[in-house]
Scaffold this motif. Structure first.
Motif, PDB file in Angstrom:
ATOM      1  N   UNK A 179       0.826  -1.210   0.000  1.00 39.97           N
ATOM      2  CA  UNK A 179       0.000   0.000   0.000  1.00 39.97           C
ATOM      3  C   UNK A 179       0.859   1.257   0.000  1.00 39.97           C
ATOM      4  N   UNK A 180       1.965   1.205   0.714  1.00 39.74           N
ATOM      5  CA  UNK A 180       2.880   2.352   0.702  1.00 39.74           C
ATOM      6  C   UNK A 180       3.424   2.582  -0.698  1.00 39.74           C
ATOM      7  N   UNK A 181       3.744   1.511  -1.402  1.00 40.35           N
ATOM      8  CA  UNK A 181       4.265   1.645  -2.765  1.00 40.35           C
ATOM      9  C   UNK A 181       3.225   2.277  -3.680  1.00 40.35           C
ATOM     10  N   UNK A 182       1.976   1.896  -3.524  1.00 42.74           N
ATOM     11  CA  UNK A 182       0.901   2.500  -4.320  1.00 42.74           C
ATOM     12  C   UNK A 182       0.773   3.983  -4.009  1.00 42.74           C
ATOM     13  N   UNK A 183       0.812   4.327  -2.724  1.00 49.12           N
ATOM     14  CA  UNK A 183       0.717   5.730  -2.319  1.00 49.12           C
ATOM     15  C   UNK A 183       1.909   6.535  -2.831  1.00 49.12           C
ATOM     16  N   UNK A 184       3.091   5.937  -2.767  1.00 46.08           N
ATOM     17  CA  UNK A 184       4.296   6.627  -3.248  1.00 46.08           C
ATOM     18  C   UNK A 184       4.188   6.939  -4.740  1.00 46.08           C
ATOM     19  N   UNK A 185       3.640   5.996  -5.506  1.00 45.65           N
ATOM     20  CA  UNK A 185       3.456   6.260  -6.939  1.00 45.65           C
ATOM     21  C   UNK A 185       2.443   7.380  -7.150  1.00 45.65           C
ATOM     22  N   UNK A 186       1.366   7.343  -6.376  1.00 38.87           N
ATOM     23  CA  UNK A 186       0.344   8.389  -6.487  1.00 38.87           C
ATOM     24  C   UNK A 186       0.935   9.769  -6.216  1.00 38.87           C
ATOM     25  N   UNK A 187       1.777   9.861  -5.211  1.00 39.37           N
ATOM     26  CA  UNK A 187       2.342  11.151  -4.802  1.00 39.37           C
ATOM     27  C   UNK A 187       3.659  11.462  -5.500  1.00 39.37           C
ATOM     28  N   UNK A 188       4.110  10.548  -6.337  1.00 39.34           N
ATOM     29  CA  UNK A 188       5.370  10.712  -7.077  1.00 39.34           C
ATOM     30  C   UNK A 188       6.545  10.932  -6.121  1.00 39.34           C
ATOM     31  N   UNK A 189       6.595  10.090  -5.110  1.00 37.80           N
ATOM     32  CA  UNK A 189       7.664  10.174  -4.131  1.00 37.80           C
ATOM     33  C   UNK A 189       8.882   9.394  -4.602  1.00 37.80           C
ATOM     34  N   UNK A 190      10.023   9.797  -4.098  1.00 45.67           N
ATOM     35  CA  UNK A 190      11.225   8.994  -4.224  1.00 45.67           C
ATOM     36  C   UNK A 190      10.940   7.625  -3.603  1.00 45.67           C
ATOM     37  N   UNK A 191      11.222   6.527  -4.292  1.00 52.02           N
ATOM     38  CA  UNK A 191      10.968   5.205  -3.700  1.00 52.02           C
ATOM     39  C   UNK A 191      11.634   5.018  -2.335  1.00 52.02           C
ATOM     40  N   UNK A 192      12.693   5.773  -2.066  1.00 53.90           N
ATOM     41  CA  UNK A 192      13.378   5.680  -0.783  1.00 53.90           C
ATOM     42  C   UNK A 192      12.586   6.358   0.344  1.00 53.90           C
ATOM     43  N   UNK A 193      11.526   7.078  -0.007  1.00 48.84           N
ATOM     44  CA  UNK A 193      10.749   7.823   0.986  1.00 48.84           C
ATOM     45  C   UNK A 193       9.707   6.962   1.688  1.00 48.84           C
ATOM     46  N   UNK A 194       9.693   5.667   1.410  1.00 43.92           N
ATOM     47  CA  UNK A 194       8.796   4.754   2.113  1.00 43.92           C
ATOM     48  C   UNK A 194       9.613   3.621   2.708  1.00 43.92           C
ATOM     49  N   UNK A 195       9.118   3.084   3.816  1.00 44.82           N
ATOM     50  CA  UNK A 195       9.826   1.973   4.456  1.00 44.82           C
ATOM     51  C   UNK A 195       8.846   1.126   5.257  1.00 44.82           C
ATOM     52  N   UNK A 196       8.966  -0.173   5.112  1.00 46.73           N
ATOM     53  CA  UNK A 196       8.137  -1.068   5.918  1.00 46.73           C
ATOM     54  C   UNK A 196       8.498  -0.881   7.384  1.00 46.73           C
ATOM     55  N   UNK A 197       7.485  -0.573   8.189  1.00 46.87           N
ATOM     56  CA  UNK A 197       7.740  -0.217   9.587  1.00 46.87           C
ATOM     57  C   UNK A 197       6.646  -0.764  10.483  1.00 46.87           C
ATOM     58  N   UNK A 198       7.037  -1.592  11.431  1.00 44.33           N
ATOM     59  CA  UNK A 198       6.156  -2.050  12.506  1.00 44.33           C
ATOM     60  C   UNK A 198       6.548  -1.250  13.742  1.00 44.33           C
ATOM     61  N   UNK A 199       5.637  -0.410  14.231  1.00 43.09           N
ATOM     62  CA  UNK A 199       5.993   0.497  15.327  1.00 43.09           C
ATOM     63  C   UNK A 199       6.227  -0.226  16.647  1.00 43.09           C
ATOM     64  N   UNK A 200       5.903  -1.519  16.721  1.00 44.28           N
ATOM     65  CA  UNK A 200       6.208  -2.275  17.942  1.00 44.28           C
ATOM     66  C   UNK A 200       7.662  -2.717  17.984  1.00 44.28           C
ATOM     67  N   UNK A 201       8.392  -2.457  16.910  1.00 41.56           N
ATOM     68  CA  UNK A 201       9.808  -2.795  16.826  1.00 41.56           C
ATOM     69  C   UNK A 201      10.593  -1.489  16.846  1.00 41.56           C
TER      70      UNK A 201
END
Length: 245
Positions: free
Chosen positions: A43-65
């Motif tokens: 889903x982050x990858x889809x959003x990044x494409x929508x917003x034309x973000x640098x692919x490096x601007x997203x990261x899989x993140x579990x906030x419990x870690x």
């Protein structure tokens, strides 16, 4: 760091849907550099494409870690040289009556809603202290102000967010860091889909029939960030006009 949104570096957790995704859209449109974390990377990858973000601007993140949250913030600093705002948005709401003994769900809420916020604070605070500026926005809830049957543990986590945020507000004054609590009422998100107690789920579904769109939350966040540096919006509590509780 200037006032307004333009060029601010904003890290958002729980950014793959709902409040986080919509806020990312609003802030990116306003000129912010958003760095997004969530468990659902597709889903982050889809959003990044929508917003034309640098692919490096997203990261899989579990906030419990804690290490993953720290890595997300470090990604923002690597990309942009600083972090101006953290939106601690990730949260769960599997409400239930206490006698259902859904202890695993209690544990999960505590891990995500409280520890996740603390891990976010721990990740950004050293950077903001070094910068002598920054803003930490923590998401509480109307449930952080009022407790009802079935909401004991969830409300407890959201009261904790408010207590932590108020303590943080008082502690960070020497570094010119701002703090904001956003406490929404019924806003259309996936939160109610996490409720496994059928009775509570039915009641919550009725409450959310008149839920307002996530853009209402995004506008509140945008307002808080956009204030001049000498203005600290400490808390915003908002509901649908039709919501009684």
């Amino acid at each position: 760091m200037s006032s307004g949104i333009q060029n601010k570096v904003v890290v958002i957790t729980g950014a793959s849907s709902g409040l986080g995704a919509e806020t990312a859209r609003h802030l990116a449109k306003a000129g912010a550099h958003v760095v997004l974390g969530a468990r659902r990377i597709e889903r982050l990858e889809t959003l990044a494409r929508e917003l034309r973000l640098n692919p490096e601007a997203i990261q899989k993140t579990d906030v419990t870690d804690r290490s993953q949250v720290k890595s997300l913030v470090e990604r923002a600093v690597t990309l942009h040289g600083r972090v101006d705002v953290l939106l601690n948005n990730a949260g769960l709401m599997p409400s239930s009556m206490l006698d259902k003994l859904k202890v695993d769900e209690w544990d999960r809420m505590i891990d995500v809603n409280i520890k996740g916020v603390l891990y976010g604070i721990a990740a950004v605070l050293p950077h903001m202290q070094k910068q002598m500026s920054g803003q930490i926005i923590n998401v509480s809830s109307v449930a952080g102000h009022k407790v009802g049957p079935g909401g004991s543990v969830y409300a407890g986590t959201k009261w904790a967010v408010r207590a932590i945020s108020e303590g943080l507000r008082q502690e960070v004054k020497p570094w010119n860091i701002r703090t904001t609590i956003v406490s929404p009422g019924a806003v259309a998100t996936e939160l109610i889909s996490t409720i496994t107690d059928s009775d509570i789920a039915a009641g919550m579904a009725k409450t959310y029939e008149r839920a307002i769109p996530p853009s209402s939350f995004a506008r509140v966040v945008e307002f808080a960030i956009s204030q001049p540096e000498d203005v600290d919006i400490n808390e915003v509590l908002f509901r649908p006009t039709s919501q009684v509780y």
